[in-house]
Design an enzyme around this catalytic site. Sequence first.
Site, PDB file in Angstrom:
ATOM      1  N   HIS A  47       0.819  -1.207   0.000  1.00 46.45           N
ATOM      2  CA  HIS A  47       0.000   0.000   0.000  1.00 46.45           C
ATOM      3  C   HIS A  47       0.858   1.264   0.000  1.00 46.45           C
ATOM      4  O   HIS A  47       1.594   1.525   0.946  1.00 46.45           O
ATOM      5  CB  HIS A  47      -0.900  -0.026   1.252  1.00 46.45           C
ATOM      6  CG  HIS A  47      -1.812   1.136   1.371  1.00 46.45           C
ATOM      7  ND1 HIS A  47      -1.818   1.957   2.474  1.00 46.45           N
ATOM      8  CD2 HIS A  47      -2.777   1.605   0.542  1.00 46.45           C
ATOM      9  CE1 HIS A  47      -2.739   2.880   2.335  1.00 46.45           C
ATOM     10  NE2 HIS A  47      -3.335   2.687   1.170  1.00 46.45           N
ATOM     11  N   ARG A  48       0.763   2.032  -1.091  1.00 50.21           N
ATOM     12  CA  ARG A  48       1.604   3.227  -1.270  1.00 50.21           C
ATOM     13  C   ARG A  48       3.081   2.851  -1.138  1.00 50.21           C
ATOM     14  O   ARG A  48       3.897   3.606  -0.627  1.00 50.21           O
ATOM     15  CB  ARG A  48       1.236   4.323  -0.268  1.00 50.21           C
ATOM     16  CG  ARG A  48      -0.247   4.670  -0.243  1.00 50.21           C
ATOM     17  CD  ARG A  48      -0.593   5.710   0.824  1.00 50.21           C
ATOM     18  NE  ARG A  48      -2.024   5.695   1.103  1.00 50.21           N
ATOM     19  CZ  ARG A  48      -2.616   6.338   2.112  1.00 50.21           C
ATOM     20  NH1 ARG A  48      -1.866   7.060   2.939  1.00 50.21           N
ATOM     21  NH2 ARG A  48      -3.911   6.260   2.305  1.00 50.21           N
ATOM     22  N   GLU A  74       1.043  -0.280  -4.829  1.00 52.57           N
ATOM     23  CA  GLU A  74      -0.135   0.553  -5.074  1.00 52.57           C
ATOM     24  C   GLU A  74       0.294   2.005  -5.031  1.00 52.57           C
ATOM     25  O   GLU A  74       1.028   2.414  -4.125  1.00 52.57           O
ATOM     26  CB  GLU A  74      -1.208   0.273  -4.023  1.00 52.57           C
ATOM     27  CG  GLU A  74      -2.519   1.004  -4.245  1.00 52.57           C
ATOM     28  CD  GLU A  74      -2.656   2.267  -3.390  1.00 52.57           C
ATOM     29  OE1 GLU A  74      -3.635   3.023  -3.586  1.00 52.57           O
ATOM     30  OE2 GLU A  74      -1.788   2.502  -2.520  1.00 52.57           O
ATOM     31  N   ASP A  76      -0.833   6.324  -5.898  1.00 49.67           N
ATOM     32  CA  ASP A  76      -1.916   7.304  -6.045  1.00 49.67           C
ATOM     33  C   ASP A  76      -1.477   8.373  -7.027  1.00 49.67           C
ATOM     34  O   ASP A  76      -0.441   9.013  -6.834  1.00 49.67           O
ATOM     35  CB  ASP A  76      -2.231   7.949  -4.694  1.00 49.67           C
ATOM     36  CG  ASP A  76      -2.681   6.931  -3.660  1.00 49.67           C
ATOM     37  OD1 ASP A  76      -3.789   6.401  -3.814  1.00 49.67           O
ATOM     38  OD2 ASP A  76      -1.924   6.678  -2.703  1.00 49.67           O
ATOM     39  N   HIS A  89      -0.788  10.882  -2.196  1.00 51.40           N
ATOM     40  CA  HIS A  89      -2.119  10.439  -1.770  1.00 51.40           C
ATOM     41  C   HIS A  89      -3.104  11.567  -1.537  1.00 51.40           C
ATOM     42  O   HIS A  89      -4.191  11.593  -2.116  1.00 51.40           O
ATOM     43  CB  HIS A  89      -2.022   9.603  -0.492  1.00 51.40           C
ATOM     44  CG  HIS A  89      -3.350   9.144   0.012  1.00 51.40           C
ATOM     45  ND1 HIS A  89      -4.098   9.866   0.923  1.00 51.40           N
ATOM     46  CD2 HIS A  89      -4.092   8.048  -0.294  1.00 51.40           C
ATOM     47  CE1 HIS A  89      -5.227   9.235   1.164  1.00 51.40           C
ATOM     48  NE2 HIS A  89      -5.254   8.132   0.438  1.00 51.40           N
ATOM     49  N   GLU A 148      -4.073   3.951  -8.588  1.00 57.61           N
ATOM     50  CA  GLU A 148      -5.319   4.593  -8.168  1.00 57.61           C
ATOM     51  C   GLU A 148      -5.361   6.017  -8.699  1.00 57.61           C
ATOM     52  O   GLU A 148      -4.442   6.806  -8.464  1.00 57.61           O
ATOM     53  CB  GLU A 148      -5.466   4.629  -6.648  1.00 57.61           C
ATOM     54  CG  GLU A 148      -6.764   5.322  -6.234  1.00 57.61           C
ATOM     55  CD  GLU A 148      -6.999   5.400  -4.741  1.00 57.61           C
ATOM     56  OE1 GLU A 148      -7.890   6.172  -4.316  1.00 57.61           O
ATOM     57  OE2 GLU A 148      -6.304   4.705  -3.981  1.00 57.61           O
ATOM     58  N   LYS A 150      -6.572   9.316  -8.001  1.00 56.39           N
ATOM     59  CA  LYS A 150      -7.027   9.972  -6.776  1.00 56.39           C
ATOM     60  C   LYS A 150      -7.800  11.247  -7.118  1.00 56.39           C
ATOM     61  O   LYS A 150      -7.263  12.152  -7.754  1.00 56.39           O
ATOM     62  CB  LYS A 150      -5.813  10.298  -5.896  1.00 56.39           C
ATOM     63  CG  LYS A 150      -6.149  10.958  -4.580  1.00 56.39           C
ATOM     64  CD  LYS A 150      -6.983  10.049  -3.689  1.00 56.39           C
ATOM     65  CE  LYS A 150      -6.230   8.811  -3.257  1.00 56.39           C
ATOM     66  NZ  LYS A 150      -6.982   7.982  -2.299  1.00 56.39           N
ATOM     67  N   ASP A 274       0.091  -2.067   4.486  1.00 53.08           N
ATOM     68  CA  ASP A 274       1.273  -1.239   4.718  1.00 53.08           C
ATOM     69  C   ASP A 274       2.491  -2.103   5.018  1.00 53.08           C
ATOM     70  O   ASP A 274       3.630  -1.640   4.897  1.00 53.08           O
ATOM     71  CB  ASP A 274       1.040  -0.300   5.913  1.00 53.08           C
ATOM     72  CG  ASP A 274       0.021   0.791   5.621  1.00 53.08           C
ATOM     73  OD1 ASP A 274      -0.347   0.965   4.445  1.00 53.08           O
ATOM     74  OD2 ASP A 274      -0.404   1.470   6.569  1.00 53.08           O
TER      75      ASP A 274
END
Length: 287
Positions: A47-48, A74, A76, A89, A148, A150, A274
């Site tokens: 995640h990120r 992942e 954003d 993000h 993603e 955003k 994370d």
Amino acid sequence: MKRIMTILVGLCIAMTAFAGPALAAEQSELGSVISKQEQQEVVNVAHRGASGHAPENTMSAFHKGVEMKADYIEIDVQMTKDGELVVIHDTTVDRTTNGTGDVGDLTFEEIRELDAGSWFGEGYAGEKVPTFEEILDTFRGKVGILIELKAPELYPGIEEKVADALTERNMERPNNDKIIIQSFNHESMKISKELLPSIPHGVLAGMSWADVTEEQLAEFATYADYFNPNMNIVTHELVSNVHEAGMKIFAYTSRTQEQADRLFQLNVDGIVSDFPEHVYYHPVKNK
């Protein structure tokens, strides 16, 4: 001799009866443990990047995710005032940099001057906000990229810019689902799917979608390949309904081993975390 054998058989039966409840309890407890095979079937999404270990949405976090053998990183994606695609993000730079202001009100040069790492730790001082193209050029072929969009409603034309960047690199073609595009803005996903029909797309779902119906899932499935919900609304029924609709389900965002274990038990297809170490990596998955 027959009498002795009868006694021995009786003792064995008694011992089995005595051990039965304890054995059943042990088996029940083991049944709640996640098997290695179950973990191998779940896609590991950093995640990120590995944002539990490095500042989110920075090159350090993405490299860490690859190092920890995540299946996907992942990211954003947003757009600067002068039309550059950047990876961050929040719709403002306040939380994760030493600057202030909306991403869309700042030029790329202004954003590039910001420190995106010091907030996480002194060792990351000087980290920059990366561009979308930097991520593609650095990580394609090394790890899957879950993109993603955003708040795309703030950035008219962002779908086309993302599509152009992928197409320029011949990444718009099917490649074992190594590129996935998702957003909370479902209309944006319809636009993106039309531009990039060969790339899997996903609809993100927050808590308000806890009561999503089978009819709504069927509608999503007309343009989306994934229904990716907040982990707190995931149930066995939801997972089953998503699969019945012909989509996969990646749940977000796990931050503890207990949360990851619960999602394993619910048979999700992927876990966004994370901490990639909480999600077992299967090197054959998606190859």
